[in-house]
Design an enzyme around this catalytic site. Structure first.
Site, PDB file in Angstrom:
ATOM      1  N   ASP A   1      35.920-114.927  -7.115  1.00  0.00           N
ATOM      2  CA  ASP A   1      35.487-116.233  -6.589  1.00  0.00           C
ATOM      3  C   ASP A   1      36.440-117.320  -7.060  1.00  0.00           C
ATOM      4  OD1 ASP A   1      34.062-118.219  -5.374  1.00  0.00           O
ATOM      5  OD2 ASP A   1      32.420-118.217  -6.802  1.00  0.00           O
TER       6      ASP A   1
ATOM      7  N   GLU B   1      35.635-126.402  -3.859  1.00  0.00           N
ATOM      8  CA  GLU B   1      34.459-125.817  -3.199  1.00  0.00           C
ATOM      9  C   GLU B   1      33.273-125.775  -4.156  1.00  0.00           C
ATOM     10  OE1 GLU B   1      31.542-122.834  -1.932  1.00  0.00           O
ATOM     11  OE2 GLU B   1      32.753-122.743  -3.730  1.00  0.00           O
ATOM     12  N   GLU B   2      33.541-125.418  -5.400  1.00  0.00           N
ATOM     13  CA  GLU B   2      32.443-125.196  -6.345  1.00  0.00           C
ATOM     14  C   GLU B   2      31.747-126.485  -6.752  1.00  0.00           C
ATOM     15  OE1 GLU B   2      31.472-122.369  -6.774  1.00  0.00           O
ATOM     16  OE2 GLU B   2      33.091-120.914  -6.886  1.00  0.00           O
TER      17      GLU B   2
ATOM     18  N   HIS C   1      30.845-116.555 -11.115  1.00  0.00           N
ATOM     19  CA  HIS C   1      30.684-117.750 -11.963  1.00  0.00           C
ATOM     20  C   HIS C   1      30.504-117.432 -13.450  1.00  0.00           C
ATOM     21  CE1 HIS C   1      29.039-120.234  -8.288  1.00  0.00           C
ATOM     22  NE2 HIS C   1      30.248-119.744  -8.099  1.00  0.00           N
TER      23      HIS C   1
HETATM   24 ZN    ZN Z   1      33.405-119.306  -3.991  1.00  0.00          ZN
END
Ligand code: ZN
Length: 413
Positions: A249, A283-284, A380
């Protein structure tokens, strides 16, 4: 590419020096692949820093000993006062429960402990179903007068690794210090609460929200040979959370997007329509990159589709398509081209955050759907590192994206 991004730069939360290094890396990489019109498009992004020394200690009623719980502050969380917050804990399983408890949560640490529901075949559905606790739980608890919030990590893995992520702050407050606790820590806390409901937790967070920082999306393309004004965007997000390496991610999605277009170049294919790689920032932490890209005036061009890879670098199973039913059917016609690699499931829905603003402006949204069972083991967290990425699975995803991108660039949507 993923080894460089994760190894040389590593975790790269919006606004950090590592995120700035990732932007420069992205630009250099697109140039080295021979893409046209490589440039940066600047956006202002939030700059939240975790700070050192965050911790949560479970204090037993006789104060004989303190037991540490593994936690990570949620992105955007405020800090605790110096010395931390020590308070009784109230365990809940939904946002409604907090509202019903009313006065009883005042001054307490609200502990959201509803596990992800294992009966969802797709872990993304389970994540969406349990995610309200992290996204909205802290603001709801703060409004009810809680002093802090702990949230059970959004993962099926039973281990001691906490998983952070964004939480939606209440505009104008109140907002309280909020952290994710590992699933083992959550189970322990829950068990101890059953034994002695008056048990307390001391939570110390040292996060800070600094002024916004200038950052950028990275853009490069192959200009279409016949319809250059019709654009298909493909991308992933350059930023990650500030722990681990952002390998799945979304380092995976970044390098797959570059590779999908680079493959066309290496095969000597010149698409009729423009195929554009966009490496999105933030994005996060707020989606400023995606919003900025979609809002920028682009005279003489129309984005017909936005494809995203932001669901991990696992073996591809297919694509989700956000568009009118006839468009989904049109794109599903090409499934046979993806059969060889087992990525031929094309279903409605499934495009992700970075293409949402493009969908709102009329583009078809397309999201790569990889095998989802292990994604939230790493998501995450400190565990999202390159050793969790299988190179063949990552490459198959890039190939699947390349095939679908090329056929759309030739045939439209
Ligand atoms: Zn992501």
């Amino acid at each position: 590419m993923l080894r460089e991004l994760t190894g040389k730069i590593g975790a790269r939360v919006s606004g950090s020096p590592q995120a700035a290094a990732a932007v420069q890396w992205g630009k250099r990489t697109l140039e080295s692949k021979g893409f046209a019109n490589v440039h940066l498009e600047t956006v202002m992004v939030p700059h939240w820093v975790r700070g050192k020394g965050e911790r949560a200690m479970l204090i037993s009623p006789n104060k004989a000993r303190k037991v540490p719980l593994s936690i990570l502050a949620l992105g955007g969380s405020p800090a605790t006062p110096t010395g931390g917050i020590t308070a009784e804990v109230i365990e809940v399983h939904s946002l409604d429960e907090v509202k019903e408890l009313g006065e009883k949560v005042k001054g307490k640490i609200v502990f959201y402990n509803r596990p992800m529901n294992p009966t969802f075949p797709s872990t993304f559905d389970a994540y969406g179903d349990a995610g309200d606790q992290r996204f909205s739980g802290p603001a709801v608890a703060a409004k009810a007068g809680a002093s802090a919030v702990l949230v059970r990590s959004l993962t099926f893995a039973l281990d001691d690794v906490p998983h952070t992520g964004a939480t939606v702050l209440a505009k104008g407050g109140p907002n309280v210090p909020s952290a994710a606790v590992s699933t083992i820590g959550a189970n322990l806390l829950s068990e101890k609460l059953k034994q002695s409901p008056n048990i307390r937790v001391q939570l110390t967070l040292n996060c800070q929200t600094l002024p916004d920082v200038e950052s950028a999306n990275v853009v490069g393309e192959i200009v279409g040979s016949e319809l250059p004004g019709e654009v298909i965007v493909v991308g992933g997000h350059l930023d990650s959370w500030d722990v681990g390496q952002g390998a799945h991610d979304d380092g995976a999605g970044v390098v797959q997007s570059i590779e999908a277009v680079s493959l066309m170049k290496r095969l000597g294919l010149r698409p009729k329509r423009t195929v554009r790689v966009v490496l999105f920032m933030d994005e996060e932490n707020g989606g400023r990159g995606a919003a900025g890209y979609a809002a920028a005036p682009r005279p003489g061009e129309k984005c017909i589709a936005g494809m995203e890879s932001d669901s991990g670098g696992f073996a591809p199973r297919g694509f989700g398509v956000d568009g009118k039913p006839e468009v989904v059917n049109n794109i599903a016609r090409w499934a046979y081209l993806l059969e060889t690699i087992g990525a031929d499931k094309i279903a409605p829905g499934g495009a992700d955050a970075d293409v949402e603003p493009l969908i709102a402006k009329g583009a078809v949204g397309i999201g790569l759907i990889p095998e989802s069972q292990r994604y939230f083991d790493y998501h995450h967290s400190h565990s999202d590192t390159i050793d969790k990425v299988n190179p063949r699975e990552l490459e198959l995803g890039a190939i699947a994206m390349s095939i679908l991108l090329y056929v759309i660039a030739q045939e439209g949507v």
